[in-house]
Scaffold this active site. Structure first.
Site, PDB file in Angstrom:
ATOM      1  N   GLU A 223       9.932  17.747  32.196  1.00  0.00           N
ATOM      2  CA  GLU A 223       9.556  16.150  32.189  1.00  0.00           C
ATOM      3  C   GLU A 223      10.528  15.325  32.611  1.00  0.00           C
ATOM      4  OE1 GLU A 223       9.051  15.219  27.735  1.00  0.00           O
ATOM      5  OE2 GLU A 223       9.217  13.011  28.297  1.00  0.00           O
TER       6      GLU A 223
ATOM      7  N   SER B 141      14.988   6.254  33.690  1.00  0.00           N
ATOM      8  CA  SER B 141      16.004   5.500  32.379  1.00  0.00           C
ATOM      9  C   SER B 141      16.072   6.512  31.242  1.00  0.00           C
ATOM     10  CB  SER B 141      15.093   4.201  31.860  1.00  0.00           C
ATOM     11  OG  SER B 141      13.871   4.503  31.478  1.00  0.00           O
TER      12      SER B 141
ATOM     13  N   TYR C 121      14.988   0.449  36.550  1.00  0.00           N
ATOM     14  CA  TYR C 121      14.634   1.567  37.295  1.00  0.00           C
ATOM     15  C   TYR C 121      15.021   1.549  38.854  1.00  0.00           C
ATOM     16  CZ  TYR C 121      11.099   1.708  33.403  1.00  0.00           C
ATOM     17  OH  TYR C 121      10.345   1.414  32.422  1.00  0.00           O
TER      18      TYR C 121
ATOM     19  N   ASP D 141      -2.045  18.455  26.261  1.00  0.00           N
ATOM     20  CA  ASP D 141      -2.832  19.470  26.148  1.00  0.00           C
ATOM     21  C   ASP D 141      -3.040  20.220  27.644  1.00  0.00           C
ATOM     22  OD1 ASP D 141      -3.285  19.173  23.463  1.00  0.00           O
ATOM     23  OD2 ASP D 141      -5.106  18.286  23.641  1.00  0.00           O
TER      24      ASP D 141
ATOM     25  N   HIS E 111       4.486   8.710  25.946  1.00  0.00           N
ATOM     26  CA  HIS E 111       4.699   8.446  24.710  1.00  0.00           C
ATOM     27  C   HIS E 111       3.469   8.372  23.791  1.00  0.00           C
ATOM     28  CE1 HIS E 111       8.637   7.232  26.224  1.00  0.00           C
ATOM     29  NE2 HIS E 111       7.895   6.341  27.044  1.00  0.00           N
TER      30      HIS E 111
ATOM     31  N   HIS F  77      12.528  11.170  33.613  1.00  0.00           N
ATOM     32  CA  HIS F  77      12.601   9.824  33.416  1.00  0.00           C
ATOM     33  C   HIS F  77      13.547   9.244  34.147  1.00  0.00           C
ATOM     34  CE1 HIS F  77       9.237  10.004  30.275  1.00  0.00           C
ATOM     35  NE2 HIS F  77      10.104  10.940  29.858  1.00  0.00           N
TER      36      HIS F  77
ATOM     37  N   ARG G 108       9.893   4.266  22.717  1.00  0.00           N
ATOM     38  CA  ARG G 108       9.873   5.540  24.016  1.00  0.00           C
ATOM     39  C   ARG G 108      10.695   6.658  23.467  1.00  0.00           C
ATOM     40  NH1 ARG G 108       8.511   1.823  28.440  1.00  0.00           N
ATOM     41  NH2 ARG G 108       9.160  -0.237  27.809  1.00  0.00           N
TER      42      ARG G 108
END
Ligand code: DQA
Length: 139
Positions: A97, A101, A23, A86, A79, A99, A110
């Site tokens: 979304e 990584s 990270y 919802d 995950h 990330h 993942r």
């Protein structure tokens, strides 16, 4: 001026000291300060929220419906959180979304995202640039 909400989920408050090989070395505070400056150049105002608690993230997504867009790194909740999925489904505001990584290059668990199917898109694997790319995708 566009208004975008940046949400971070569990353990992302430990960025900088948490698994730096995956990270990076930068803290969340430092990434957010960098994003704030980058966003100004594209006439965008950012608001930040981080929580380790699933329900707080659900409420933050709901409250995010007044923004022009939401960027979410839900951490491990990505995950398995149907509740966050919802909440994203419940609002009209576009959500991206992100990330740090490349989750598809990591453990099998993942590879599944509960959120991807209800988001505008997903950006993963570019470190802090994932957040900036997501902001650009919302403009
Ligand atoms: C993460 C990837 C998730 O699988 C993990 O649980 C995190 C961080 C990322 O930004 O790469 O907490 O969302």
């Amino acid at each position: 001026m566009k208004r975008i909400l940046i949400l971070n989920g569990p353990n992302l408050n430990l960025l900088g000291e948490r698994e730096p090989d995956k990270y990076g070395n930068e803290t969340l505070e430092s990434i957010n300060a960098w994003l704030t400056e980058e966003a100004k150049r594209i006439d965008t105002e950012l608001t930040f929220f981080q929580s380790n608690v699933e329900g707080e993230l659900v409420t933050a997504v709901q409250d995010g419906r007044t923004y022009d867009g939401i960027v979410i790194n839900a951490g491990a909740y990505t995950h398995y959180s149907i509740a966050i999925r919802d909440a994203i489904s419940a609002i009209d505001t576009p959500v991206v979304e992100v990330h740090l990584s490349n989750t598809d290059a990591r453990e099998d668990f993942r590879h599944v995202s509960m959120l991807a199917g209800v988001c505008k898109g997903t950006i993963a694997g570019f470190g802090k640039d994932s957040y900036l790319l997501a902001i650009l995708a919302l403009l």
